[in-house]
Design a protein around this motif. Sequence first.
Motif, mmCIF file in Angstrom:
data_model
loop_
_atom_site.group_PDB
_atom_site.id
_atom_site.type_symbol
_atom_site.label_atom_id
_atom_site.label_comp_id
_atom_site.label_asym_id
_atom_site.label_seq_id
_atom_site.Cartn_x
_atom_site.Cartn_y
_atom_site.Cartn_z
ATOM 1 N N SER A 143 0.818 -1.207 0.000
ATOM 2 C CA SER A 143 0.000 0.000 0.000
ATOM 3 C C SER A 143 0.859 1.268 0.000
ATOM 4 C CB SER A 143 -0.940 0.005 1.207
ATOM 5 O OG SER A 143 -0.209 -0.064 2.406
ATOM 6 N N SER A 144 2.184 1.116 0.155
ATOM 7 C CA SER A 144 3.095 2.266 0.115
ATOM 8 C C SER A 144 3.278 2.787 -1.303
ATOM 9 C CB SER A 144 4.472 1.881 0.665
ATOM 10 O OG SER A 144 4.373 1.350 1.964
ATOM 11 N N LEU A 145 2.964 1.981 -2.287
ATOM 12 C CA LEU A 145 3.116 2.378 -3.677
ATOM 13 C C LEU A 145 1.964 3.296 -4.085
ATOM 14 C CD1 LEU A 145 4.030 -1.148 -5.032
ATOM 15 C CD2 LEU A 145 5.588 0.781 -4.805
ATOM 16 N N SER A 146 2.299 4.357 -4.820
ATOM 17 C CA SER A 146 1.264 5.283 -5.266
ATOM 18 C C SER A 146 0.472 4.672 -6.421
ATOM 19 C CB SER A 146 1.885 6.609 -5.702
ATOM 20 O OG SER A 146 2.589 6.440 -6.924
ATOM 21 N N GLN A 147 -0.694 5.230 -6.675
ATOM 22 C CA GLN A 147 -1.507 4.760 -7.800
ATOM 23 C C GLN A 147 -0.777 4.976 -9.119
ATOM 24 O OE1 GLN A 147 -4.339 2.979 -7.768
ATOM 25 N NE2 GLN A 147 -3.991 2.904 -5.562
ATOM 26 N N LYS B 35 4.148 -8.755 -15.268
ATOM 27 C CA LYS B 35 3.388 -9.975 -14.983
ATOM 28 C C LYS B 35 4.001 -10.636 -13.765
ATOM 29 C CE LYS B 35 4.450 -11.573 -19.064
ATOM 30 N NZ LYS B 35 5.233 -10.520 -19.655
ATOM 31 N N GLU B 36 3.300 -11.599 -13.212
ATOM 32 C CA GLU B 36 3.837 -12.337 -12.077
ATOM 33 C C GLU B 36 5.193 -12.928 -12.452
ATOM 34 O OE1 GLU B 36 0.955 -15.125 -10.617
ATOM 35 O OE2 GLU B 36 -0.546 -13.559 -10.361
ATOM 36 N N GLY B 37 6.156 -12.761 -11.581
ATOM 37 C CA GLY B 37 7.511 -13.240 -11.837
ATOM 38 C C GLY B 37 8.448 -12.151 -12.339
ATOM 39 N N ASP B 38 7.900 -11.002 -12.782
ATOM 40 C CA ASP B 38 8.739 -9.883 -13.220
ATOM 41 C C ASP B 38 9.273 -9.145 -12.004
ATOM 42 O OD1 ASP B 38 8.204 -10.531 -15.835
ATOM 43 O OD2 ASP B 38 6.750 -8.920 -16.148
ATOM 44 N N GLU C 102 -3.123 -10.030 -9.286
ATOM 45 C CA GLU C 102 -4.584 -9.997 -9.255
ATOM 46 C C GLU C 102 -5.140 -9.290 -8.028
ATOM 47 O OE1 GLU C 102 -6.304 -11.027 -11.921
ATOM 48 O OE2 GLU C 102 -4.345 -11.459 -12.793
ATOM 49 N N THR C 103 -4.351 -9.165 -6.963
ATOM 50 C CA THR C 103 -4.848 -8.523 -5.753
ATOM 51 C C THR C 103 -4.761 -7.006 -5.893
ATOM 52 O OG1 THR C 103 -2.673 -8.587 -4.720
ATOM 53 C CG2 THR C 103 -4.143 -10.453 -4.306
ATOM 54 N N ASN C 104 -5.449 -6.305 -5.015
ATOM 55 C CA ASN C 104 -5.403 -4.852 -5.033
ATOM 56 C C ASN C 104 -4.965 -4.382 -3.656
ATOM 57 O OD1 ASN C 104 -5.617 -2.203 -5.703
ATOM 58 N ND2 ASN C 104 -7.843 -2.149 -5.652
ATOM 59 N N PRO C 105 -3.772 -3.876 -3.443
ATOM 60 C CA PRO C 105 -2.710 -3.669 -4.430
ATOM 61 C C PRO C 105 -1.973 -4.975 -4.733
ATOM 62 C CG PRO C 105 -1.949 -2.958 -2.276
ATOM 63 C CD PRO C 105 -3.396 -3.371 -2.117
ATOM 64 N N PRO C 106 -1.270 -5.023 -5.871
ATOM 65 C CA PRO C 106 -0.500 -6.222 -6.225
ATOM 66 C C PRO C 106 0.539 -6.546 -5.145
ATOM 67 C CG PRO C 106 -0.603 -4.704 -8.070
ATOM 68 C CD PRO C 106 -1.162 -3.987 -6.884
ATOM 69 N N LEU C 107 0.878 -7.816 -5.002
ATOM 70 C CA LEU C 107 1.821 -8.252 -3.972
ATOM 71 C C LEU C 107 3.225 -8.411 -4.540
ATOM 72 C CD1 LEU C 107 -0.328 -10.955 -2.164
ATOM 73 C CD2 LEU C 107 0.019 -8.575 -1.505
#
Length: 83
Positions: A16-20, A33-36, A56-61
């Motif tokens: 959640s520290s990442l800005s939109q 993509k996942e793995g990048d 897929e989650t909000n925010p991405p993990l």
Amino acid sequence: MQRYFLDIPMKQFQESSLSQDQLHHMIRVMRMKEGDSCYFVFTDKKTGIYTLTNAETNPPLFTLTKEIQEQVELPVTVSVVGG
């Protein structure tokens, strides 16, 4: 690999520290993509390679893949004299 700068120390990082704007750039513009992976640079002068583990989650993990010890300052003393 992209670098993203965050206004927090590394130990306080949460997705959640990442800005939109940062998330939009990662997912939509760079099409991560996942793995990048990408670099996250923190205010305590630490850098880490983080891997996108779930887009897929909000925010991405993201998970820390590797902490990097970088010497970014030049080992030169500079004196400026004006007159």
